[in-house]
Scaffold this active site. Structure first.
Site, short mmCIF file in Angstrom:
data_model
loop_
_atom_site.label_atom_id
_atom_site.label_comp_id
_atom_site.label_asym_id
_atom_site.label_seq_id
_atom_site.Cartn_x
_atom_site.Cartn_y
_atom_site.Cartn_z
N ASP A 176 -16.12 -1.55 12.06
CA ASP A 176 -15.49 -0.39 11.43
C ASP A 176 -14.34 -0.89 10.58
OD1 ASP A 176 -14.92 2.25 10.78
OD2 ASP A 176 -13.69 2.58 12.55
N GLN A 220 0.82 -1.21 0.00
CA GLN A 220 0.00 0.00 0.00
C GLN A 220 0.85 1.26 0.00
OE1 GLN A 220 -1.96 -1.09 3.74
NE2 GLN A 220 -3.91 -0.79 2.73
N GLU A 250 -7.59 3.63 12.74
CA GLU A 250 -7.35 5.08 12.81
C GLU A 250 -7.44 5.59 14.24
OE1 GLU A 250 -9.89 9.05 11.58
OE2 GLU A 250 -10.20 7.20 10.47
N ASP A 304 -6.54 -10.71 12.92
CA ASP A 304 -7.73 -10.71 12.08
C ASP A 304 -8.95 -10.62 12.99
OD1 ASP A 304 -9.99 -12.79 11.00
OD2 ASP A 304 -9.18 -11.55 9.41
N ALA A 305 -9.83 -9.64 12.74
CA ALA A 305 -10.95 -9.39 13.65
C ALA A 305 -11.88 -10.58 13.77
CB ALA A 305 -11.72 -8.16 13.18
N ASP A 308 -7.53 -4.84 14.90
CA ASP A 308 -7.23 -4.53 13.50
C ASP A 308 -5.97 -5.27 13.11
OD1 ASP A 308 -7.46 -3.37 11.00
OD2 ASP A 308 -7.78 -1.36 11.79
#
EC number: 2.5.1.79
Length: 338
Positions: free
Chosen positions: A183, A53, A108, A165-166, A128
């Protein structure tokens, strides 16, 4: 004719790669094949990249600091409170007395920031980072460093930041929660999180982890997902899927100017919601430290009044989200909305 404006291309950086930009610098984001959204920059505050990314923190003239990942705006300083207040507070305010919360995603930090405003909350687990997408770890570290508005939340002793991993984390835990908030990343094809929107996950992974009067809320976050033009792309499908699992389901939405879009959320429980404006306002006053900028009782009730097109789409939807029959956000790559 004046000078041609320098364009910050869709990977989030200009061709020149300058750290500071003049008045003609612009960030451009492709919304769809025939639609682009651009806004003027003051400077690039920070940027980084890997084989996975690109990430940047931009100082924009209209929206203040903007977090951009792979050329897609994730949140903007000037109005992220709209999205995060509407994502977090309705579920907590509708609960009789929420003490613990699990946030799927939220790297975030803004979702945790809002949850921690509730005096009754004793623990917030924010999960997250899918290990198959390693730069997400960098996203969380980046946000902790550069998004100063959330630094207190990251330092709060009530916050438990889990790197996992959620879906796997939630399913393996023995504890239960009053509130579970989604979210996470958008349901994009090939993305890490579309399984968080399936009936099997709601039924077998999420619901068993809610206390008896628990409430879950899931946000869908891009591309007119609850707007007038394309509610059936994802929003109505997620709504109908959750209806298969929970007895009481409420859809609501809010317009976020920096996204140039209307973003949808679905709140669900097996206990009926007792929602009226005066009660919501009273709970805000009694339960929350500080003031909310956007949300009050009247605003929440009005957000649950959807336009005719969206309402009919929700009413008529028959698609159920499964691993084998998923409905994806069209026209998007591996973008992340934190």
């Amino acid at each position: 004719m004046g000078e041609v404006a320098e364009i910050i291309y869709t990977n989030g950086f200009s061709k020149l790669g300058n750290q500071n930009h003049d008045q003609s610098s612009w960030q451009e984001e492709t919304i769809d094949g025939d639609l682009k959204w651009s806004f003027a920059l003051s400077s690039v505050l920070h940027k980084g990249t890997s084989k996975f990314q690109d990430i940047a923190l931009l100082d924009t003239k209209r929206f203040g600091k903007v977090l951009v990942i792979d050329g897609k705006m994730q949140s903007a300083e000037i109005d992220e409170f709209i999205y995060h207040e509407c994502l977090i507070h309705p579920a907590l305010l509708c609960h009789s007395l929420p003490r613990n919360e699990f946030i799927m995603g939220g790297g975030e930090g803004s979702a945790a920031r809002e949850a921690l405003k509730h005096k009754s909350v004793e623990k917030v687990v924010m999960c997250d980072i899918d290990q198959s997408f390693p730069l997400l770890r960098e996203v969380v570290n980046f946000c902790r460093t550069y998004l100063t508005v959330n630094q207190d939340a990251f330092c709060n002793k009530k916050l438990n930041l889990v790197i996992n991993d959620a879906k796997a984390e939630l399913e393996k835990r023995n504890d239960k929660f009053d509130i579970i908030i989604g979210d996470s990343a958008d349901p994009v094809e090939g993305g890490p999180c579309y399984q968080l929107y399936t009936k099997s996950f709601y039924e077998q992974g999420l619901k068993p982890k809610l206390n008896g009067n628990g409430i879950t809320q899931v946000g869908t976050q891009v591309g007119w997902t609850s707007g007038h033009f394309h509610p059936k792309e994802v929003f109505s499908s997620i709504y109908n899927t959750i209806k298969q699992v929970f007895k009481y389901v409420v859809a609501h939405s809010a317009h976020v100017p920096s996204f140039a879009d209307t973003l949808g959320r679905v709140m669900a429980s097996d206990q009926p919601f007792s929602i009226h404006a005066e009660g919501i306002d009273r709970r805000i006053e009694e339960r929350i430290e500080g003031e909310l900028i956007y949300l009050n009782g009247a605003a929440f009730l009005s957000s649950a009044t959807l336009n005719k097109t969206v309402s009919q789409s929700l009413l008529n939807e028959t698609h159920v989200y499964t691993e084998d029959d998923a409905r994806f956000i069209p026209g998007h790559g591996l973008g992340y909305r934190t």
